[in-house]
Scaffold this active site. Sequence first.
Site, short mmCIF file in Angstrom:
data_model
loop_
_atom_site.label_atom_id
_atom_site.label_comp_id
_atom_site.label_asym_id
_atom_site.label_seq_id
_atom_site.Cartn_x
_atom_site.Cartn_y
_atom_site.Cartn_z
CB SER A 139 -1.54 -0.62 -1.10
OG SER A 139 -2.28 0.57 -1.29
CE1 TYR A 194 2.83 1.91 0.30
CE2 TYR A 194 0.85 2.36 -0.99
CZ TYR A 194 1.46 1.86 0.16
OH TYR A 194 0.68 1.34 1.17
P1 NAP Z 1 2.61 2.45 9.84
O1 NAP Z 1 1.66 2.85 10.90
O2 NAP Z 1 3.63 3.41 9.35
O3 NAP Z 1 3.34 1.10 10.31
C1 NAP Z 1 4.34 0.48 9.54
C2 NAP Z 1 5.32 -0.18 10.47
O4 NAP Z 1 6.37 -0.78 9.68
C3 NAP Z 1 6.00 0.84 11.39
O5 NAP Z 1 6.09 0.34 12.71
C4 NAP Z 1 7.39 0.97 10.76
O6 NAP Z 1 8.39 1.36 11.67
C5 NAP Z 1 7.62 -0.43 10.26
N1 NAP Z 1 8.70 -0.49 9.29
C6 NAP Z 1 9.06 0.44 8.36
N2 NAP Z 1 10.14 0.02 7.68
C7 NAP Z 1 10.47 -1.20 8.19
C8 NAP Z 1 11.50 -2.13 7.90
N3 NAP Z 1 12.44 -1.90 6.97
N4 NAP Z 1 11.55 -3.29 8.61
C9 NAP Z 1 10.62 -3.53 9.57
N5 NAP Z 1 9.65 -2.68 9.91
C10 NAP Z 1 9.56 -1.52 9.21
O7 NAP Z 1 1.84 1.96 8.53
P2 NAP Z 1 0.43 1.20 8.36
O8 NAP Z 1 -0.53 2.16 7.82
O9 NAP Z 1 0.11 0.41 9.56
O10 NAP Z 1 0.83 0.22 7.15
C11 NAP Z 1 1.05 -1.18 7.32
C12 NAP Z 1 1.05 -1.81 5.94
O11 NAP Z 1 -0.22 -1.58 5.31
C13 NAP Z 1 2.10 -1.25 4.99
O12 NAP Z 1 2.61 -2.28 4.18
C14 NAP Z 1 1.30 -0.26 4.15
O13 NAP Z 1 1.90 -0.02 2.92
C15 NAP Z 1 -0.02 -0.99 4.03
N6 NAP Z 1 -1.18 -0.16 3.71
C16 NAP Z 1 -1.58 0.84 4.53
C17 NAP Z 1 -2.70 1.60 4.19
C18 NAP Z 1 -3.23 2.71 5.05
O14 NAP Z 1 -4.18 3.39 4.63
N7 NAP Z 1 -2.69 2.96 6.23
C19 NAP Z 1 -3.39 1.32 3.00
C20 NAP Z 1 -2.95 0.29 2.18
C21 NAP Z 1 -1.84 -0.47 2.55
P3 NAP Z 1 8.80 2.94 11.77
O15 NAP Z 1 7.54 3.67 12.10
O16 NAP Z 1 9.81 2.95 12.84
O17 NAP Z 1 9.32 3.28 10.40
#
Ligand code: NAP
Length: 247
Positions: free
Chosen positions: A142, A155
């Site tokens: 990130s 984070y």
């Molecule tokens: P999200 O919509 O919350 O999706 C994350 C997924 O990971 C959810 O399905 C969650 O399940 C699952 N998860 C959580 N803990 C887990 C575990 N221990 N084992 C397996 N699966 C698990 O988040 P997102 O925004 O798509 O983020 C995806 C990635 O991109 C993450 O690494 C995040 O840090 C990174 N990121 C996101 C952004 C942003 O702006 N959205 C920016 C920079 C980086 P539950 O919902 O059931 O917990």
Amino acid sequence: MSLLEGRSAVITGAAQGIGLAIARVFAGAGARLVVADIDGDAAAKAAAELAADGAEAIAVRCDVTEEADVEAMIAACADAYGRVDVLVNNAGITRDATLRKMTGDQFRQVMDVHLYGTWLGMKHASLRMREQGGGSIVNISSISGKVGLPGQTNYSAAKAGIVGMTKAAAKELAHLNIRVNAIQPGLVRTAMTEALRPDIWAEKLAGVPMGRAAEPEEVGKVALFLAGDLSSYMTGTVLEVTGGRHM
Ligand code: NAP
């Protein structure tokens, strides 16, 4: 574009958000998918939706902090498709709080999912990839890990740590034809960011030169580039997908 035609790809945290978008983009490029998520029912629903659109996809329940789950996820891919060509370590959580309020549990949970989870994925995928003669690993960091963001000491540390382990693993695995790269997304429209307070969302948006948040597919397309042969001479790199934010 059939950039991943016939190749197998495991994506963690793929039931929703960026992980699901990566799965959709990979499916469009011909990949055979393992949709892994801690929520097995949600993973099954996502895999069924992808299959309904013509993709080859199986679902696996996997908590990336459990080594037995990660081993089983990699084995499920090898059993279903004969190989593990691509792993995307995408699963993630936030437990935002200021240093004054953050608990040790909140700090450790974030380390566990991002750092230990990504390390476990790289370990078990690379064990398989070295046997088969190569592969590509994409780790989702990130921009918070590049610049540090208030309220995210846990984070930001974890996401910076992913950069370090990406480079270390890239050096270790290059001679085995296994590439390891990372993506640093900025502000992406998902459940993780929909939880942000509107004023905080607006403040973040104001810092994006392109003037908008990313759609999850825009991270998916960069993951596709790193997963496939278009990036065949790239390893240990970190690509920012931020609309110019924090460049
Ligand atoms: P999200 O919509 O919350 O999706 C994350 C997924 O990971 C959810 O399905 C969650 O399940 C699952 N998860 C959580 N803990 C887990 C575990 N221990 N084992 C397996 N699966 C698990 O988040 P997102 O925004 O798509 O983020 C995806 C990635 O991109 C993450 O690494 C995040 O840090 C990174 N990121 C996101 C952004 C942003 O702006 N959205 C920016 C920079 C980086 P539950 O919902 O059931 O917990």
